[in-house]
Design a protein around this motif. Structure first.
Motif, short mmCIF file in Angstrom:
data_model
loop_
_atom_site.label_atom_id
_atom_site.label_comp_id
_atom_site.label_asym_id
_atom_site.label_seq_id
_atom_site.Cartn_x
_atom_site.Cartn_y
_atom_site.Cartn_z
N ALA A 182 44.38 35.50 38.98
CA ALA A 182 44.58 34.29 39.56
C ALA A 182 43.37 33.83 40.55
CB ALA A 182 45.65 34.94 40.61
N SER A 183 42.29 34.71 40.67
CA SER A 183 41.10 34.57 41.55
C SER A 183 40.24 33.82 40.49
CB SER A 183 40.56 35.88 42.14
OG SER A 183 40.28 36.66 40.98
N GLU A 184 40.48 33.87 39.33
CA GLU A 184 39.64 33.21 38.53
C GLU A 184 40.17 31.93 37.82
OE1 GLU A 184 36.37 34.07 37.70
OE2 GLU A 184 36.54 36.02 38.61
N LEU A 185 40.98 31.27 38.39
CA LEU A 185 41.56 30.16 37.90
C LEU A 185 41.12 28.83 38.79
CD1 LEU A 185 45.43 31.35 36.95
CD2 LEU A 185 43.11 31.35 35.69
N LEU A 186 40.83 28.91 39.62
CA LEU A 186 40.34 28.01 40.51
C LEU A 186 38.95 27.26 40.08
CD1 LEU A 186 41.23 29.15 44.13
CD2 LEU A 186 42.86 27.56 42.50
N PRO A 187 38.36 26.12 40.38
CA PRO A 187 37.34 25.59 39.90
C PRO A 187 36.18 26.65 40.23
CG PRO A 187 38.70 23.94 41.06
CD PRO A 187 39.22 25.13 41.19
N GLY A 188 35.48 26.60 39.11
CA GLY A 188 34.41 27.69 39.00
C GLY A 188 34.45 29.04 38.68
N GLY A 189 35.93 29.39 38.43
CA GLY A 189 36.50 30.72 37.93
C GLY A 189 36.31 30.84 36.48
N LYS A 190 36.39 32.00 36.06
CA LYS A 190 35.98 32.14 34.87
C LYS A 190 37.12 31.61 33.69
CE LYS A 190 34.99 36.61 34.17
NZ LYS A 190 34.94 37.82 33.82
N TYR A 191 38.28 31.45 34.05
CA TYR A 191 39.37 30.72 33.41
C TYR A 191 39.99 29.50 33.67
CZ TYR A 191 39.12 35.77 32.15
OH TYR A 191 38.38 37.00 31.88
N SER A 192 39.23 28.96 34.57
CA SER A 192 39.49 27.62 35.25
C SER A 192 40.05 26.64 34.06
CB SER A 192 38.69 27.08 36.16
OG SER A 192 38.89 25.88 36.87
N GLY A 193 39.12 26.35 33.09
CA GLY A 193 39.10 25.55 32.10
C GLY A 193 40.20 25.67 31.23
N THR A 194 40.52 26.99 30.84
CA THR A 194 41.79 27.49 30.19
C THR A 194 43.02 26.94 30.82
OG1 THR A 194 40.54 29.20 29.14
CG2 THR A 194 42.91 29.38 29.21
N PHE A 195 43.18 27.41 32.09
CA PHE A 195 44.08 26.93 32.84
C PHE A 195 44.41 25.45 33.04
CE2 PHE A 195 46.68 26.79 37.03
CZ PHE A 195 47.79 27.28 36.56
N ASN A 196 43.41 24.83 33.24
CA ASN A 196 43.51 23.46 33.19
C ASN A 196 44.20 22.69 32.06
OD1 ASN A 196 42.28 23.17 35.91
ND2 ASN A 196 40.34 22.56 35.24
N LYS A 197 43.86 23.35 30.80
CA LYS A 197 44.38 22.67 29.72
C LYS A 197 45.95 22.81 29.54
CE LYS A 197 40.45 23.66 26.59
NZ LYS A 197 40.02 24.49 25.51
N GLU A 198 46.40 23.91 30.45
CA GLU A 198 47.95 23.98 30.72
C GLU A 198 48.36 22.92 31.38
OE1 GLU A 198 49.56 26.14 29.09
OE2 GLU A 198 48.59 27.67 28.30
N LEU A 199 47.77 22.71 32.49
CA LEU A 199 48.31 21.67 33.54
C LEU A 199 47.85 20.34 32.72
CD1 LEU A 199 46.51 22.96 36.75
CD2 LEU A 199 48.86 23.28 35.96
N ASP A 200 47.14 20.12 31.99
CA ASP A 200 46.89 18.69 31.20
C ASP A 200 48.19 18.53 30.58
OD1 ASP A 200 44.27 18.40 32.32
OD2 ASP A 200 43.33 19.21 30.45
N ALA A 201 48.74 19.58 29.58
CA ALA A 201 49.71 19.24 28.79
C ALA A 201 50.90 19.08 29.73
CB ALA A 201 50.07 20.74 28.12
#
Length: 297
Positions: free
Chosen positions: A161-180
């Motif tokens: 969870a701490s790596e999903l916000l902007p600048g986080g390691k997995y932010s881009g990956t999570f954004n793709k889920e939100l894009d869908a």
């Protein structure tokens, strides 16, 4: 046959809890004025008129009102002859609420998704939403997202969870889920081009330990920030304005709001209050004990 029917009724009852009861206690965000002068106040000041109308309809439901709902109301069935779903075959009517899981459908793990093409799956899900809306149903989406850090299923509880916000390691990956999610919502249109309002229920059952966003894997503050980010991203970055946002922990709270609100993201990010509760006891031939429990809430 009796056992099968009993299990079906228990499943339907659980679905009505998630997608019926959760639509009743709608919550208005303070300080949010409708741009069109409407008195309806919700998390998105730019929400479509239809989305505002749905919120107003839910908010003004009378005491004791219940909307019966079901996951996969028409695309899954027990009866081989139920081409429009078991509820329709049994009653001649559709459920008032249709639900799908976007996290599963968009990666092809559940209907109406098929295969790994998220764009195609978003189109298929949007078509199902459009069909449900044409039948007069309220539409809800939940999201069993894969763990963005490991790529494994939603029950991989590696803390991310701490790596999903902007600048986080997995932010881009999570954004793709939100894009869908955004692509689905923006494709769900009526014949006149009007966007269909959808109740979106992200990060559900977070007070349990079985999802990567659960209580033992994400702190209360991390959960709140992640929930707020989901709303901000869909609403402000992707310009999605036909969603109502549902906060939905799991379990029965017996009228005590303290635990229920421990991870509440705030009025500016939540429109609908709900929670999940399941009837998983097969020891009896009916669900009377589970149903009676609701009379005490």
């Amino acid at each position: 046959m009796k056992t099968t029917v009993t299990k079906l009724l228990a499943t339907v009852a659980a679905a009505s809890t998630i997608f019926g009861m959760s639509t009743l206690p709608a919550f208005a965000a303070e300080g949010k004025s409708a741009s069109n002068g409407n008195s309806v106040n919700i998390s998105d000041v730019n929400a479509t008129a239809e989305t505002r109308a749905l919120f107003d309809k839910l908010k003004n439901s009378g005491k004791g009102d219940l909307r019966f709902g079901q996951q996969h109301a028409t695309d899954e069935n027990i009866s081989s002859s139920a081409s429009q779903g078991d509820v329709y075959e049994t009653t001649g009517k559709y459920p008032a609420v249709f639900g799908w899981d976007a996290g599963l459908a968009l990666r092809g793990a559940e209907k109406p998704g098929s295969g790994a093409d998220k764009n195609a799956n978003a189109k298929a899900l949007a078509q199902n939403i459009t069909d449900a809306d044409s039948k007069g149903a309220i539409v809800t989406l939940s999201a069993h997202w894969c763990n963005p850090g490991t790529g494994k299923d939603f029950n991989d509880t590696t803390a991310v969870a701490s790596e999903l916000l902007p600048g986080g390691k997995y932010s881009g990956t999570f954004n793709k889920e939100l894009d869908a999610i955004a692509a689905t919502a923006q494709r769900a249109k009526r014949s006149d081009g009007t966007l269909i309002p959808i109740i979106f229920r992200p990060l559900h059952e977070n007070n349990g330990s079985w999802f990567w966003w659960g209580a033992t894997h994400a702190s209360a503050s991390e959960y709140k920030e992640l929930y707020r980010y989901i709303v901000d991203y869909l609403r402000d970055v992707k310009d999605v304005h036909n969603l109502l946002y549902d906060y939905s922990p799991g379990g029965v709270f017996n009228g005590d709001s303290t635990d229920y609100l421990a991870t509440y993201p705030g009025d500016q990010w939540v429109d609908v209050l709900g929670y999940d509760e399941y009837d998983s006891d097969d020891s009896a031939d009916d669900s009377s004990a589970w149903i009676n429990m609701w009379s005490r809430i």
